[in-house]
Design an enzyme around this catalytic site. Structure first.
Site, short mmCIF file in Angstrom:
data_model
loop_
_atom_site.label_atom_id
_atom_site.label_comp_id
_atom_site.label_asym_id
_atom_site.label_seq_id
_atom_site.Cartn_x
_atom_site.Cartn_y
_atom_site.Cartn_z
N ARG A 179 6.02 30.51 25.24
CA ARG A 179 5.27 31.16 26.31
C ARG A 179 5.25 32.67 26.16
O ARG A 179 4.38 33.35 26.71
CB ARG A 179 5.87 30.78 27.67
CG ARG A 179 5.68 29.31 28.03
CD ARG A 179 6.36 28.98 29.34
NE ARG A 179 6.16 27.60 29.73
CZ ARG A 179 6.74 27.03 30.78
NH1 ARG A 179 7.56 27.74 31.54
NH2 ARG A 179 6.50 25.76 31.07
N ILE A 235 13.16 16.13 18.13
CA ILE A 235 14.50 16.01 18.72
C ILE A 235 14.45 16.37 20.20
O ILE A 235 15.50 16.57 20.82
CB ILE A 235 15.53 16.88 17.97
CG1 ILE A 235 15.02 18.32 17.77
CG2 ILE A 235 15.83 16.26 16.60
CD1 ILE A 235 15.13 19.22 18.95
N ARG A 237 12.01 15.20 23.57
CA ARG A 237 11.90 13.99 24.38
C ARG A 237 10.80 13.14 23.78
O ARG A 237 9.79 13.65 23.27
CB ARG A 237 11.58 14.34 25.84
CG ARG A 237 12.78 14.84 26.63
CD ARG A 237 13.78 13.74 26.91
NE ARG A 237 14.91 14.20 27.71
CZ ARG A 237 16.10 14.50 27.21
NH1 ARG A 237 16.29 14.45 25.90
NH2 ARG A 237 17.09 14.86 28.00
N GLU A 266 11.64 4.82 24.98
CA GLU A 266 13.05 4.60 24.65
C GLU A 266 13.76 3.75 25.70
O GLU A 266 13.56 3.98 26.89
CB GLU A 266 13.71 5.99 24.55
CG GLU A 266 15.08 6.03 23.95
CD GLU A 266 15.52 7.47 23.70
OE1 GLU A 266 16.69 7.77 23.99
OE2 GLU A 266 14.72 8.29 23.24
N HIS A 284 18.76 8.27 18.93
CA HIS A 284 19.09 9.35 19.86
C HIS A 284 20.53 9.85 19.67
O HIS A 284 21.36 9.80 20.57
CB HIS A 284 18.88 8.89 21.31
CG HIS A 284 18.59 10.04 22.24
ND1 HIS A 284 17.70 9.94 23.29
CD2 HIS A 284 19.05 11.32 22.27
CE1 HIS A 284 17.65 11.10 23.93
NE2 HIS A 284 18.46 11.95 23.32
N GLY A 286 21.30 13.01 18.95
CA GLY A 286 21.29 14.47 19.03
C GLY A 286 22.59 15.12 19.43
O GLY A 286 23.02 16.10 18.82
#
Length: 317
Positions: A179, A235, A237, A266, A284, A286
């Site tokens: 942003r 990695i 969502r 998921e 998942h 991470g």
């Protein structure tokens, strides 16, 4: 004060919670909370520690009426499964666990970059099946990662940690979309747009928060802009990537490959994705180290303790 922790925690976090809180219940299953359980959480407990998959939606808060619960101390940095506006309207504060997950998640991104580029999952499957016939000069040629250009979609804590590893560890040039301009300790170019960046990079890494603003951010148009040898790494969502469009792009060989740690629906993963050799898939992982999950748990408990002491919440969202 009644406290409910929605998942079994590491031994260190469990021990601290049992010592610190007299009226504590720890849910014994790792399944996501059902609607009935979420309504019970809001009506019977003062503080709840939920996590990914526990969808405290506006509908749940509407059904709960005036909740007894005053704090959802989320276990995890992502909180798109909680409707924060609906929670606050019902008088429920929401906290999360930022910072604790940064390095571990960045490490998994690097794992996926290397695995996808070097066809590691495909090679392991071939070896385990007994199909490997020995080394030869053109066997399983992949993409050399060193010196390439990486594009980071989302240059927050995790995005910066990934970019830093790519630049200092692998000599990659870094582009990003965010942003605003970022004050970074490494050289990086802010791209004009996601589409423009997608067409210029060898690795496109998704590191944005989940939620309505980023839903299907990576869609058919973005995938179509990518170079044929480029790899997509997610990695963030699962719902940030339009999974059907990704499967089609991989099936048709329009991109070089994908490395995924998260999935749109998921824990359901489409068989079409599982069947693809050019998709590297992790369950998942991470933040899946004992140290990190304990740090996350302690951070969640810090938020609980602060609330009980009447102090400012350390990680209010």
């Amino acid at each position: 004060m009644k406290i409910w922790i929605a998942r079994p925690m590491t031994a260190a976090v469990t021990a601290r919670a049992r010592e610190a809180f007299a009226d504590l219940e720890i849910r014994e299953t790792n399944a996501v909370m059902s609607e009935a359980e979420m309504l019970r959480a809001l009506s019977e407990f003062d503080i709840v520690v939920p996590t990914l998959g526990d969808k405290f939606s506006a509908e749940i808060f509407a059904k709960a009426g005036t909740p007894r619960c005053k704090l959802l101390a989320n276990f995890g940095v992502g909180y798109n499964h909680i409707d924060v506006e609906a929670a606050r309207a019902a008088g429920v504060e929401v906290t999360n666990t930022p910072g604790a997950v940064t390095d571990a998640t960045a490490d998994i991104a690097m794992t996926l970059i290397l695995m996808s580029a070097r066809r590691a999952s495909e090679g392991e499957r071939m070896l385990r099946k007994g199909d490997w016939q020995g080394w030869h000069p053109t066997q399983m040629l992949g993409l050399h990662a060193t010196g390439k250009r990486v594009g980071i979609a989302g240059m927050g804590r995790i995005g910066q940690a990934i970019a830093r590893r790519c630049h200092f560890g692998f000599g990659m040039d870094v582009s990003y979309v965010a942003r605003s301009d970022k004050d970074l300790d490494f050289p990086a170019d802010r791209a004009e747009s996601l589409i423009a960046m997608a067409g210029q990079v060898d690795f496109l890494v998704v590191a944005v928060p989940g939620g309505a603003e980023t839903y299907h951010l990576i869609n058919a148009e973005v995938l179509g802009a990518m170079q044929p040898h480029a790899h997509l790494i997610n990695i963030a969502r699962g719902e940030v990537v339009e999974e059907a469009a990704l499967i089609e792009a991989l099936q048709q060989g329009r991109i070089g490959g994908a490395g995924l740690d998260v999935y749109e629906f998921e824990p359901k993963v489409p068989q079409a994705l599982i069947d693809l050799d050019n998709a590297t898939l992790l369950p998942h992982l991470g933040t899946a180290t004992e140290e990190v999950r304990s740090n996350m748990g302690h951070m969640a408990l810090d938020n609980v303790a602060a609330y009980l002491a009447g102090e400012a919440l350390p990680n209010r969202v």
